[in-house]
Write a protein that holds these residues in place. Structure first.
Motif, PDB file in Angstrom:
ATOM      1  N   GLY A  19       0.786  -1.226   0.000  1.00  0.00           N
ATOM      2  CA  GLY A  19       0.000   0.000   0.000  1.00  0.00           C
ATOM      3  C   GLY A  19       0.817   1.275   0.000  1.00  0.00           C
ATOM      4  N   VAL A  20       2.111   1.163  -0.327  1.00  0.00           N
ATOM      5  CA  VAL A  20       2.995   2.329  -0.372  1.00  0.00           C
ATOM      6  C   VAL A  20       3.677   2.390  -1.737  1.00  0.00           C
ATOM      7  N   VAL A  68       4.889   6.733   1.732  1.00  0.00           N
ATOM      8  CA  VAL A  68       4.138   7.571   0.792  1.00  0.00           C
ATOM      9  C   VAL A  68       3.066   6.671   0.199  1.00  0.00           C
ATOM     10  N   ARG A  69       1.838   7.135   0.248  1.00  0.00           N
ATOM     11  CA  ARG A  69       0.707   6.325  -0.183  1.00  0.00           C
ATOM     12  C   ARG A  69       0.022   6.955  -1.391  1.00  0.00           C
ATOM     13  N   TRP A  70      -0.827   6.162  -2.031  1.00  0.00           N
ATOM     14  CA  TRP A  70      -1.580   6.618  -3.189  1.00  0.00           C
ATOM     15  C   TRP A  70      -2.344   7.889  -2.850  1.00  0.00           C
ATOM     16  N   ARG A  71      -2.250   8.861  -3.727  1.00  0.00           N
ATOM     17  CA  ARG A  71      -2.950  10.147  -3.661  1.00  0.00           C
ATOM     18  C   ARG A  71      -2.434  11.098  -2.579  1.00  0.00           C
ATOM     19  N   ASP A  72      -1.341  10.763  -1.897  1.00  0.00           N
ATOM     20  CA  ASP A  72      -0.729  11.742  -1.001  1.00  0.00           C
ATOM     21  C   ASP A  72      -0.316  12.954  -1.829  1.00  0.00           C
ATOM     22  N   ALA A  73      -0.331  14.111  -1.213  1.00  0.00           N
ATOM     23  CA  ALA A  73       0.218  15.313  -1.849  1.00  0.00           C
ATOM     24  C   ALA A  73       1.733  15.264  -1.625  1.00  0.00           C
ATOM     25  N   VAL A  74       2.474  15.203  -2.719  1.00  0.00           N
ATOM     26  CA  VAL A  74       3.918  14.984  -2.632  1.00  0.00           C
ATOM     27  C   VAL A  74       4.657  16.068  -3.403  1.00  0.00           C
ATOM     28  N   ARG A  75       5.803  16.459  -2.858  1.00  0.00           N
ATOM     29  CA  ARG A  75       6.727  17.311  -3.605  1.00  0.00           C
ATOM     30  C   ARG A  75       8.144  16.853  -3.298  1.00  0.00           C
TER      31      ARG A  75
END
Length: 139
Positions: A19-20, A68-75
């Motif tokens: 799931g990551v 980090v998971r699906w649809r996290d806001a990432v930069r």
């Protein structure tokens, strides 16, 4: 740090059975962030190649801090960690925020790049325009 960061939206296909984000995708994200940084610094990667230079990644490091998971806001924040004669290293910090969770450091990484000639693939000194640009984002 430069204040530059490259936005990423983790795609469903990048998620593993736990799931990551699958670990191999972070190197792709680092590559995309490097290209984004170059564009931000007005030293485009295609322009570098057009002037007879290319880059080879000769070393990579990735440290996992949090998932980090699906649809996290990432930069992916990027800064220059070292400038040598023919090589330089960039540091990457993946920052992620979940649905109701605040942004957190998720991944730390570093790539070492060697500048090479597109003619014979031999090492070359870092071009002055690239050196000046990287100096401006030295962390």
């Amino acid at each position: 740090m430069t204040g530059f960061s490259f936005p990423i939206v983790p795609r469903y296909a990048e998620i593993d059975q736990q799931g990551v984000v699958f670990n191999g995708h972070y190197l792709t994200w680092f590559d995309e962030a490097m290209t984004g940084l170059f564009d931000h610094l007005d030293v485009s990667y295609p322009g570098l190649i057009g002037s007879g230079f290319d880059l080879q990644v000769v070393h990579s490091e990735i440290d996992y801090v949090s998932p980090v998971r699906w649809r996290d806001a990432v930069r992916v924040a990027v800064d220059c960690r070292h400038l040598g004669t023919t090589s330089f290293s960039l540091g990457f910090t993946v920052l992620a925020a979940g649905q109701a969770a605040p942004e957190r450091e998720a991944i730390r990484g570093r790539n070492v790049y060697v500048v090479v000639s597109t003619e014979d693939w031999g090492k070359r000194p870092i071009p002055e325009k690239l050196r000046a640009a990287l100096s401006s984002v030295a962390g």
